[in-house]
Design an enzyme around this catalytic site. Structure first.
Site, PDB file in Angstrom:
ATOM      1  N   ARG A 242     -14.882  12.403 -14.803  1.00 57.70           N
ATOM      2  CA  ARG A 242     -13.687  12.531 -13.992  1.00 57.70           C
ATOM      3  C   ARG A 242     -13.943  13.592 -12.935  1.00 57.70           C
ATOM      4  O   ARG A 242     -14.646  14.576 -13.192  1.00 57.70           O
ATOM      5  CB  ARG A 242     -12.465  12.922 -14.841  1.00 57.70           C
ATOM      6  CG  ARG A 242     -11.906  11.785 -15.679  1.00 57.70           C
ATOM      7  CD  ARG A 242     -11.253  10.721 -14.805  1.00 57.70           C
ATOM      8  NE  ARG A 242     -10.591   9.679 -15.574  1.00 57.70           N
ATOM      9  CZ  ARG A 242     -11.149   8.541 -15.922  1.00 57.70           C
ATOM     10  NH1 ARG A 242     -12.412   8.297 -15.602  1.00 57.70           N
ATOM     11  NH2 ARG A 242     -10.461   7.634 -16.591  1.00 57.70           N
ATOM     12  N   GLU A 271      -8.575  10.717  -5.390  1.00 57.36           N
ATOM     13  CA  GLU A 271      -9.122   9.400  -5.069  1.00 57.36           C
ATOM     14  C   GLU A 271      -8.054   8.534  -4.423  1.00 57.36           C
ATOM     15  O   GLU A 271      -6.919   8.512  -4.915  1.00 57.36           O
ATOM     16  CB  GLU A 271      -9.665   8.727  -6.335  1.00 57.36           C
ATOM     17  CG  GLU A 271     -10.825   9.492  -6.942  1.00 57.36           C
ATOM     18  CD  GLU A 271     -11.384   8.846  -8.201  1.00 57.36           C
ATOM     19  OE1 GLU A 271     -10.845   7.796  -8.636  1.00 57.36           O
ATOM     20  OE2 GLU A 271     -12.346   9.396  -8.759  1.00 57.36           O
ATOM     21  N   HIS A 290     -15.646   5.166  -7.251  1.00 53.50           N
ATOM     22  CA  HIS A 290     -15.215   4.995  -8.643  1.00 53.50           C
ATOM     23  C   HIS A 290     -15.473   3.568  -9.124  1.00 53.50           C
ATOM     24  O   HIS A 290     -14.559   2.837  -9.520  1.00 53.50           O
ATOM     25  CB  HIS A 290     -13.741   5.355  -8.818  1.00 53.50           C
ATOM     26  CG  HIS A 290     -13.397   5.745 -10.227  1.00 53.50           C
ATOM     27  ND1 HIS A 290     -12.391   6.627 -10.539  1.00 53.50           N
ATOM     28  CD2 HIS A 290     -13.937   5.372 -11.419  1.00 53.50           C
ATOM     29  CE1 HIS A 290     -12.312   6.779 -11.847  1.00 53.50           C
ATOM     30  NE2 HIS A 290     -13.253   6.024 -12.411  1.00 53.50           N
TER      31      HIS A 290
END
Length: 338
Positions: A242, A271, A290
């Site tokens: 993360r 994000e 991601h």
């Protein structure tokens, strides 16, 4: 959990196929939102206010929304991580949370190793050299990369994904493996020759440090300026965990001033990554949006597991992959006693 309703009502959000929606519709009234936007936000909140269960990816829940969902009993997230959910508030309400472990392990490990290869061999930087028409002579020392094979790989957090990355490194590239973990991992040590280290020891010894820890209060910014200073100046940092486990300001500083050599990042504190973040333009950073589990096969399997988790609860067969079952049971028992 509360008593079983006469008719389950489910709100489904993103990533579910027609077959998966049909399976849920066999046991529940399903309201599906393919996406959320300003035009359907009110409809979503209305459906949530009547729902007993919520399933989907990128679930956008907060405490204010939970206040408007008094009948909610189950949240099935299409992810292995659940730090995006207000777990404390869900626990207080006795709302079960189910996640999707295992099915994304190998795919995320593939992503991590792709980042390792890219940062060591400078693949993105040099591919752009060709793309932009700047390859005009034989590649010289100023564009050389660094070998992957034989380098020491440090795995911070040797869970399922960390172990899968270690396997690729040891068996595929002859890499000595170091790892940190709350407990020893005899299988990794016996099969791969992995050696357990403290975090400080691993940071000092590893040529590539790969972060695979869950995000929580203990791991928030645990890779900070001090941690980065313990790494070799020739080392690379890879993060598929993360974004908030790393202090991004400290990382930018470390990369800018060659305190570490490079970074491969699939996750970020915010994000999508801001276009004005230095991480998006630094030549020694490989940044991906991601994509750890982003393959057709894996995302389909994750959605199916989330559906199976929810169906198991709705049909009275108990929870599968519940991350807060004990808390939910305590809440239910307390409610019975009052």
């Amino acid at each position: 959990m509360a008593e079983k309703p006469q008719k389950w009502r489910v709100v489904a959000l993103r990533r579910l196929s027609d077959a998966q929606l049909a399976a849920l519709s066999q046991v529940a009234e399903v309201t599906y939102f393919e996406d959320l936007n300003s035009s359907n936000q009110a409809d979503f909140l209305l459906a949530l206010s009547k729902a007993h269960a919520l399933i989907g990816g990128k679930l956008e829940l907060d405490e204010a929304m939970l206040e408007q969902a008094p009948q909610l009993q189950v949240v099935a997230t299409i992810s292995v991580g659940y730090d995006h959910l207000p777990l404390h508030a869900l626990n207080q309400r006795g709302i079960l949370v189910c996640n999707t472990p295992d099915v994304l392990t190998e795919t995320t490990a593939d992503t991590a190793f792709a980042l390792i290869m890219a940062v060591q061999r400078r693949l993105v930087e040099l591919a752009n050299l060709v793309r932009e028409g700047d390859w005009r002579a034989h590649i010289g020392i100023e564009h050389f990369g660094i070998d992957v094979h034989g380098k020491t790989l440090g795995i911070v957090g040797a869970g399922r994904i960390g172990a899968a990355i270690a396997k690729r490194g040891a068996l595929g590239f002859g890499m000595p493996i170091l790892y940190t973990s709350a407990s020893s991992k005899p299988e990794l040590e016996q099969r791969l020759g992995a050696q357990r280290r403290t975090l400080d020891e691993l940071l000092a010894e590893a040529d590539i440090v790969c972060l695979c820890v869950p995000y929580n209060t203990d791991t928030h910014h645990f890779i900070d300026a001090d941690a980065l200073a313990r790494m070799k100046p020739t080392a690379a940092l890879v993060n598929v965990a993360r974004g908030k486990v790393v202090d991004e300001s400290a990382l930018i500083d470390a990369l800018r001033y060659s305190k570490i050599r490079a970074a491969g990042l699939d996750v970020f504190a915010q994000e999508p990554l801001s276009a004005d973040s230095p991480l998006s333009t630094m030549h020694n950073v490989v940044a991906t949006p991601h994509i750890g589990s982003a393959t057709h096969e894996t995302r389909t399997a994750m959605a199916q597991l989330a559906v199976d988790n929810l169906l198991s609860v709705l049909t009275g067969h108990g929870s599968r992959n519940g991350v807060n079952e004990d808390t939910c049971q305590r809440v239910a028992n307390a409610a019975k006693e009052t």
